[in-house]
Design a protein around this motif. Structure first.
Motif, short mmCIF file in Angstrom:
data_model
loop_
_atom_site.label_atom_id
_atom_site.label_comp_id
_atom_site.label_asym_id
_atom_site.label_seq_id
_atom_site.Cartn_x
_atom_site.Cartn_y
_atom_site.Cartn_z
N SER A 64 -8.50 -1.42 4.78
CA SER A 64 -8.87 -2.77 4.41
C SER A 64 -9.13 -3.62 5.63
O SER A 64 -8.93 -4.81 5.62
CB SER A 64 -7.75 -3.39 3.57
N ARG A 65 -9.59 -2.95 6.66
CA ARG A 65 -9.90 -3.75 7.85
C ARG A 65 -11.37 -4.18 7.85
O ARG A 65 -11.77 -5.10 8.50
CB ARG A 65 -9.59 -2.99 9.13
N SER A 66 -12.18 -3.49 7.04
CA SER A 66 -13.61 -3.76 7.08
C SER A 66 -13.98 -4.99 6.24
O SER A 66 -15.09 -5.11 5.79
CB SER A 66 -14.38 -2.55 6.58
N GLY A 67 -13.01 -5.87 6.01
CA GLY A 67 -13.35 -7.09 5.32
C GLY A 67 -12.99 -7.04 3.84
O GLY A 67 -12.42 -7.97 3.29
N GLU A 68 -13.27 -5.90 3.17
CA GLU A 68 -12.97 -5.80 1.76
C GLU A 68 -11.56 -5.29 1.53
O GLU A 68 -11.02 -4.52 2.31
CB GLU A 68 -13.95 -4.82 1.11
N ASN A 69 -10.99 -5.70 0.44
CA ASN A 69 -9.68 -5.20 0.09
C ASN A 69 -9.82 -3.90 -0.69
O ASN A 69 -10.24 -3.87 -1.83
CB ASN A 69 -8.94 -6.24 -0.76
N LEU A 70 -9.47 -2.79 -0.06
CA LEU A 70 -9.62 -1.49 -0.70
C LEU A 70 -8.26 -0.88 -1.02
O LEU A 70 -8.11 0.32 -1.15
CB LEU A 70 -10.43 -0.55 0.19
N LEU A 71 -7.29 -1.75 -1.17
CA LEU A 71 -5.94 -1.29 -1.49
C LEU A 71 -5.93 -0.45 -2.77
O LEU A 71 -5.17 0.50 -2.90
CB LEU A 71 -5.03 -2.51 -1.67
N PHE A 72 -6.82 -0.80 -3.69
CA PHE A 72 -6.83 -0.10 -4.98
C PHE A 72 -7.39 1.31 -4.86
O PHE A 72 -7.39 2.06 -5.82
CB PHE A 72 -7.61 -0.91 -6.01
N LEU A 73 -7.84 1.69 -3.68
CA LEU A 73 -8.38 3.04 -3.50
C LEU A 73 -7.43 3.96 -2.71
O LEU A 73 -7.80 5.08 -2.38
CB LEU A 73 -9.72 2.97 -2.77
N THR A 74 -6.23 3.52 -2.44
CA THR A 74 -5.29 4.40 -1.73
C THR A 74 -4.90 5.57 -2.62
O THR A 74 -4.98 5.49 -3.85
CB THR A 74 -4.01 3.65 -1.34
N ASP A 75 -4.48 6.65 -1.98
CA ASP A 75 -4.06 7.82 -2.74
C ASP A 75 -2.94 7.48 -3.72
O ASP A 75 -2.91 7.98 -4.84
CB ASP A 75 -3.59 8.94 -1.78
N GLU A 76 -2.04 6.61 -3.30
CA GLU A 76 -0.93 6.26 -4.18
C GLU A 76 -1.43 5.49 -5.40
O GLU A 76 -1.00 5.75 -6.53
CB GLU A 76 0.10 5.43 -3.39
N GLN A 77 -2.37 4.59 -5.20
CA GLN A 77 -2.94 3.87 -6.33
C GLN A 77 -3.68 4.83 -7.26
O GLN A 77 -3.61 4.70 -8.48
CB GLN A 77 -3.90 2.77 -5.83
N LEU A 78 -4.39 5.77 -6.66
CA LEU A 78 -5.13 6.73 -7.48
C LEU A 78 -4.16 7.60 -8.27
O LEU A 78 -4.39 7.89 -9.45
CB LEU A 78 -6.03 7.59 -6.59
N ARG A 89 -11.56 7.95 -7.83
CA ARG A 89 -11.94 7.06 -6.74
C ARG A 89 -13.37 6.55 -6.95
O ARG A 89 -13.65 5.36 -6.76
CB ARG A 89 -11.84 7.78 -5.40
N ALA A 90 -14.24 7.44 -7.38
CA ALA A 90 -15.63 7.04 -7.62
C ALA A 90 -15.69 5.98 -8.71
O ALA A 90 -16.42 4.98 -8.59
CB ALA A 90 -16.47 8.26 -7.99
N ALA A 91 -14.91 6.21 -9.78
CA ALA A 91 -14.91 5.26 -10.88
C ALA A 91 -14.33 3.92 -10.43
O ALA A 91 -14.89 2.85 -10.75
CB ALA A 91 -14.11 5.81 -12.06
N TYR A 92 -13.26 3.97 -9.67
CA TYR A 92 -12.64 2.74 -9.16
C TYR A 92 -13.60 1.98 -8.27
O TYR A 92 -13.76 0.77 -8.38
CB TYR A 92 -11.38 3.10 -8.36
N ARG A 93 -14.22 2.70 -7.37
CA ARG A 93 -15.12 2.06 -6.41
C ARG A 93 -16.28 1.39 -7.13
O ARG A 93 -16.66 0.26 -6.83
CB ARG A 93 -15.63 3.10 -5.41
N LYS A 94 -16.80 2.11 -8.12
CA LYS A 94 -17.94 1.58 -8.86
C LYS A 94 -17.55 0.33 -9.65
O LYS A 94 -18.34 -0.60 -9.78
CB LYS A 94 -18.45 2.67 -9.81
N ALA A 95 -16.32 0.36 -10.18
CA ALA A 95 -15.92 -0.73 -11.07
C ALA A 95 -15.38 -1.94 -10.30
O ALA A 95 -15.49 -3.08 -10.79
CB ALA A 95 -14.85 -0.23 -12.04
N GLY A 96 -14.78 -1.70 -9.15
CA GLY A 96 -14.25 -2.83 -8.39
C GLY A 96 -12.80 -3.14 -8.70
O GLY A 96 -12.29 -2.77 -9.75
N PRO A 97 -12.14 -3.84 -7.78
CA PRO A 97 -10.70 -4.05 -7.87
C PRO A 97 -10.25 -4.82 -9.10
O PRO A 97 -9.20 -4.50 -9.66
CB PRO A 97 -10.37 -4.83 -6.59
N GLU A 98 -11.03 -5.78 -9.53
CA GLU A 98 -10.59 -6.55 -10.69
C GLU A 98 -10.62 -5.71 -11.95
O GLU A 98 -9.70 -5.76 -12.77
CB GLU A 98 -11.48 -7.78 -10.87
N ALA A 99 -11.69 -4.93 -12.10
CA ALA A 99 -11.77 -4.04 -13.25
C ALA A 99 -10.62 -3.04 -13.23
O ALA A 99 -10.02 -2.72 -14.26
CB ALA A 99 -13.10 -3.30 -13.28
#
Lengths: 167, 167
Positions: A6-20, B129-139
């Motif tokens: 999440s350093r590239s500006g966007e919050n990608l916390l929801f894509l961590t392995d733990e979240q997945l 991950r693909a589904a998450y990325r496509k949908a975005g954090p709020e979704a």
DNA sequence: CTTGGAAAGTCAACAAGACTGACATATAAT
DNA sequence: ATTATATGTCAGTCTTGTTGACTTTCCAAG
């Protein structure tokens, strides 16, 4: 393993392995809850989940053919046929020889079939409605968005094809 | 989609039967997509989805007992035992007699087990991950909220119990 | 018109994986 | 000593998936 991306500006916390992983487990547990109520009803008769699925899509698209149903459900025709045969024998589904093409069988629910299908989907809708109400409209929109991205679009081709042709 | 929000203060369009039906179908199709990738891998060996589930939870909670696993997976011990036996025979899972209570068996993945489990969950995570990325954090947040409301909390009791005790 | 291939559906046999019920063994708790 | 718990096993059933072989029907090329 790139957790802190999440350093590239966007919050990608929801894509961590733990979240997945949590998402994967949530799918597992939720799907079990999702099928639990109809399963309980079906267990009291000689039917299973496959019968429910067949009746659901026949109910939704009356007059659909065996082949269409096969594509939607993604099983072999022999597997579907066993289910269909018992449903027809028990008077829940009617199979009509096609007018245009006499090889085809068009499937319809009988009044008894409609009745059981409603009983099953009422149970399922009840749980879905409770979850939707609890989560609220925005969460529901997100839920649908993610599910749609998760579907295997190849497997769904037939479903959309068939509906656009048939309606 | 959301044409008439808040006429009676709240927008309940998302609770119509048609919306619920779409949600039900989305669950069906998404779950199929969700399991498709690991299933393809498992089909090439003598394993099925049940083996994947067992390995997933053993991986996540190493040292869990047979009884804990039974509660989490919601199957009978005969059913789980068949799966566990083959995994142990094939050297993917190790079963250690409990130190505190020698009746218990604590389950661990062997290095080979870890390897296969990773291969399977990588496939699943990739799609998620693909589904998450496509949908975005709020979704994704909405997705998780709805799934959690849909779970059968009774069936999950054991899972949370076990983890709070064990961690 | 006939004939041969393709498509739709059916029947039979089998396997995976869930279930129940009964029972065995080892260990812990009372 | 007795009872309860944790696990493992055997036998049998059910649902639901599979493959293979078959019939009926349609259609198109000769």
């Amino acid at each position: 393993m790139e957790e802190s991306s999440s350093r590239s500006g966007e919050n990608l916390l929801f894509l961590t392995d733990e979240q997945l992983r949590k998402g994967i487990e949530a799918m597992f547990f939720a799907y079990r809850g999702f099928t639990a109520d109809p399963d309980r009803i079906l267990a009291t008769m000689a039917y299973g989940r496959a019968h429910h699925r067949a009746m659901h899509f026949i109910s939704h698209t009356p007059g659909t053919t065996v082949n269409n149903l096969l594509s939607i459900l993604g099983v072999t025709k022999q597997s579907l046929n066993r289910v269909l045969r018992t449903l027809i024998e028990d008077g829940l589904v009617e199979s009509k020889v096609g007018a245009r093409d006499r090889r085809e069988r068009h499937l319809f629910l009988t009044p008894e079939g409609v009745s059981l299908e409603q009983r099953l989907s009422d149970a399922q809708r009840k749980r879905m409605r409770a979850a939707y109400r609890k989560a609220g409209p925005e969460a529901v929109a997100g839920f649908r968005t993610v599910l749609e991205s998760m579907m295997d679009t190849n497997l769904l081709q037939h479903y959309h094809d068939e509906r656009s042709v048939r309606q």
